[in-house]
Scaffold this active site. Structure first.
Site, PDB file in Angstrom:
ATOM      1  N   ARG A 102      22.169  44.479  44.342  1.00  0.00           N
ATOM      2  CA  ARG A 102      22.327  43.134  43.988  1.00  0.00           C
ATOM      3  C   ARG A 102      21.156  42.604  43.126  1.00  0.00           C
ATOM      4  O   ARG A 102      19.954  42.787  43.886  1.00  0.00           O
ATOM      5  CB  ARG A 102      22.663  42.307  45.194  1.00  0.00           C
ATOM      6  CG  ARG A 102      22.588  40.894  44.758  1.00  0.00           C
ATOM      7  CD  ARG A 102      23.422  39.787  45.707  1.00  0.00           C
ATOM      8  NE  ARG A 102      24.617  40.080  45.501  1.00  0.00           N
ATOM      9  CZ  ARG A 102      25.785  39.216  46.181  1.00  0.00           C
ATOM     10  NH1 ARG A 102      25.200  38.528  46.994  1.00  0.00           N
ATOM     11  NH2 ARG A 102      26.768  39.662  46.338  1.00  0.00           N
ATOM     12  N   HIS A 129      30.391  41.033  38.469  1.00  0.00           N
ATOM     13  CA  HIS A 129      30.398  41.258  39.820  1.00  0.00           C
ATOM     14  C   HIS A 129      31.769  42.362  40.028  1.00  0.00           C
ATOM     15  O   HIS A 129      32.817  41.665  40.604  1.00  0.00           O
ATOM     16  CB  HIS A 129      30.696  39.952  40.517  1.00  0.00           C
ATOM     17  CG  HIS A 129      30.602  39.907  42.038  1.00  0.00           C
ATOM     18  ND1 HIS A 129      30.047  41.208  42.426  1.00  0.00           N
ATOM     19  CD2 HIS A 129      30.402  38.925  43.181  1.00  0.00           C
ATOM     20  CE1 HIS A 129      29.896  40.850  43.807  1.00  0.00           C
ATOM     21  NE2 HIS A 129      30.067  39.403  44.203  1.00  0.00           N
ATOM     22  N   GLN A 132      33.573  42.335  43.334  1.00  0.00           N
ATOM     23  CA  GLN A 132      34.597  41.120  43.723  1.00  0.00           C
ATOM     24  C   GLN A 132      35.752  41.105  43.024  1.00  0.00           C
ATOM     25  O   GLN A 132      36.813  40.996  43.566  1.00  0.00           O
ATOM     26  CB  GLN A 132      33.645  39.878  43.396  1.00  0.00           C
ATOM     27  CG  GLN A 132      34.108  38.684  43.563  1.00  0.00           C
ATOM     28  CD  GLN A 132      34.497  38.384  44.954  1.00  0.00           C
ATOM     29  OE1 GLN A 132      33.432  38.320  45.917  1.00  0.00           O
ATOM     30  NE2 GLN A 132      35.570  38.022  45.280  1.00  0.00           N
ATOM     31  N   ASP A 222      34.889  29.272  41.613  1.00  0.00           N
ATOM     32  CA  ASP A 222      33.596  29.814  42.177  1.00  0.00           C
ATOM     33  C   ASP A 222      32.701  28.513  42.143  1.00  0.00           C
ATOM     34  O   ASP A 222      32.868  27.459  41.506  1.00  0.00           O
ATOM     35  CB  ASP A 222      33.231  30.689  41.241  1.00  0.00           C
ATOM     36  CG  ASP A 222      31.837  31.499  41.693  1.00  0.00           C
ATOM     37  OD1 ASP A 222      31.441  31.408  42.641  1.00  0.00           O
ATOM     38  OD2 ASP A 222      31.582  32.305  40.754  1.00  0.00           O
ATOM     39  N   CYS A 262      35.642  33.394  45.641  1.00  0.00           N
ATOM     40  CA  CYS A 262      34.883  34.524  46.081  1.00  0.00           C
ATOM     41  C   CYS A 262      33.948  34.165  47.216  1.00  0.00           C
ATOM     42  O   CYS A 262      33.412  34.998  47.921  1.00  0.00           O
ATOM     43  CB  CYS A 262      34.073  34.985  44.827  1.00  0.00           C
ATOM     44  SG  CYS A 262      33.225  33.413  43.872  1.00  0.00           S
ATOM     45  N   ARG A 290      37.313  42.721  50.295  1.00  0.00           N
ATOM     46  CA  ARG A 290      35.734  43.428  49.898  1.00  0.00           C
ATOM     47  C   ARG A 290      35.658  44.664  50.537  1.00  0.00           C
ATOM     48  O   ARG A 290      35.214  45.772  49.568  1.00  0.00           O
ATOM     49  CB  ARG A 290      34.751  42.677  49.946  1.00  0.00           C
ATOM     50  CG  ARG A 290      34.682  41.263  49.203  1.00  0.00           C
ATOM     51  CD  ARG A 290      34.361  41.373  47.836  1.00  0.00           C
ATOM     52  NE  ARG A 290      33.375  42.080  47.531  1.00  0.00           N
ATOM     53  CZ  ARG A 290      32.036  41.574  47.325  1.00  0.00           C
ATOM     54  NH1 ARG A 290      31.835  40.076  47.394  1.00  0.00           N
ATOM     55  NH2 ARG A 290      30.885  42.264  46.969  1.00  0.00           N
TER      56      ARG A 290
END
Ligand code: CP
Length: 303
Positions: A102, A129, A132, A222, A262, A290
């Site tokens: 990340r 992402h 995701q 989001d 998310c 996930r």
């Protein structure tokens, strides 16, 4: 060397295969069937930013597949400043079988991938992402049996999460609509990439969330202020006023419409408590996915 940096690098068949395998792994996990596809493998995790879902689901996923994970705090490994990205990548390629990162800058992932002899997995960058996005598509498939022909209305910023999901929808035959204030739509670089590599038919962008959700099977949102944008928070709160996913917006969508997020959610900002805790919300099923989506990615890269 195969990496998992952006969904746009994968074909529709790749994505479909990953979703099928993720669903199989989810069922196997529910039945407690032993799986040892990562036996003897070590997966490193480098995080320059905080995480709950990504870190825990990767660590659990590696363990469930019989492998070992190793958490490396970003401030200790010092990507690009303690030593060059090339030297870091060449070194850890001797110790690990895959590396999840990340990062603040997507360029860090590209720099590592260029010198790594192990797969690099994007656990979120400022650009995309993909983990995701894959879990989002798995959730849509579970909710409706297929993603093909479904409409996802993303109410929020044209950010990394939106880019990945828009690409995934484009690859798999779902319709993606972005509803955002003026100035927060997709950038020109993304539009050019999408046109060149996905489709000439770019996702619709509208400034009216009520128009966006009219035919939506899924409303997605989001946070309005992502990690690293804290200085813009007051301005963003003002600009996104009217874009909250709440009971009034949900009432404008078809009755079967589901809500995804998310996470983490800023309740009272981009989503109201009643929607978040209501029957239409599938955000925790999505968060659970996930785990299964990323297990499929690790198998795809390491088998
Ligand atoms: N959605 C997501 O990536 O969650 P975390 O930031 O907690 O990993």
């Amino acid at each position: 060397m195969k990496h998992f940096l952006n969904l746009i690098d994968l074909s529709g068949a790749d994505l479909d295969g990953l979703l099928t395998e993720a669903a199989r792994l989810k069922l196997a996990q529910a039945r407690r069937e032993p799986t040892a596809s990562l036996k003897g493998r070590v997966v490193g995790l480098v995080f320059e930013k905080p995480s709950l879902r990504t870190r825990v689901s990767f660590e659990s996923g590696v363990a469930q597949l019989g492998g070992t994970s190793l958490y490396l705090p970003g401030n200790e490994v010092g990507l690009g400043w303690r030593e060059s990205l090339a030297d870091f990548a060449r070194t850890v390629s001797n110790y690990l079988d895959a590396l999840v990162l990340r990062v603040f800058q997507h360029a860090t992932l590209d720099g590592l991938a260029a010198h790594s002899s192990i797969p690099i997995i994007n656990g979120l960058s400022d650009w995309s992402h993909p983990c995701q996005g894959l879990a989002d598509l798995l959730t849509v498939r579970e909710l409706f049996g297929t993603e093909k022909g479904k409409t996802v209305a993303f109410v929020g910023d044209g950010n990394n999460v939106a880019r990945s999901l828009a690409v995934g929808c484009g690859r798999l035959g779902a319709k993606f609509v972005l509803a955002c204030p003026k100035g927060y739509a997709f950038d020109d670089k993304f539009k050019a990439d999408y046109a060149a590599r996905v489709s000439a038919d770019f996702p619709a962008e509208v400034n009216d969330p009520f128009a966006a959700v009219q035919h939506a099977d899924v409303i997605y949102t989001d946070v309005w202020t992502s990690m690293g944008q804290e200085a813009e928070r007051e301005e963003r709160l003002r600009r996104f006023d009217g874009f909250q996913v709440n009971a009034k917006l949900l009432a404008a969508a078809p009755k079967h419409c589901k809500v995804l997020h998310c996470l983490p959610a800023h309740r009272g900002e981009e989503i109201s408590d009643d929607v978040m805790d209501g029957p239409a919300c599938a955000a925790f099923q999505q968060a659970g996915n996930r785990l299964h989506a990323q297990k499929a990615v690790m198998e795809w890269l390491l088998r």
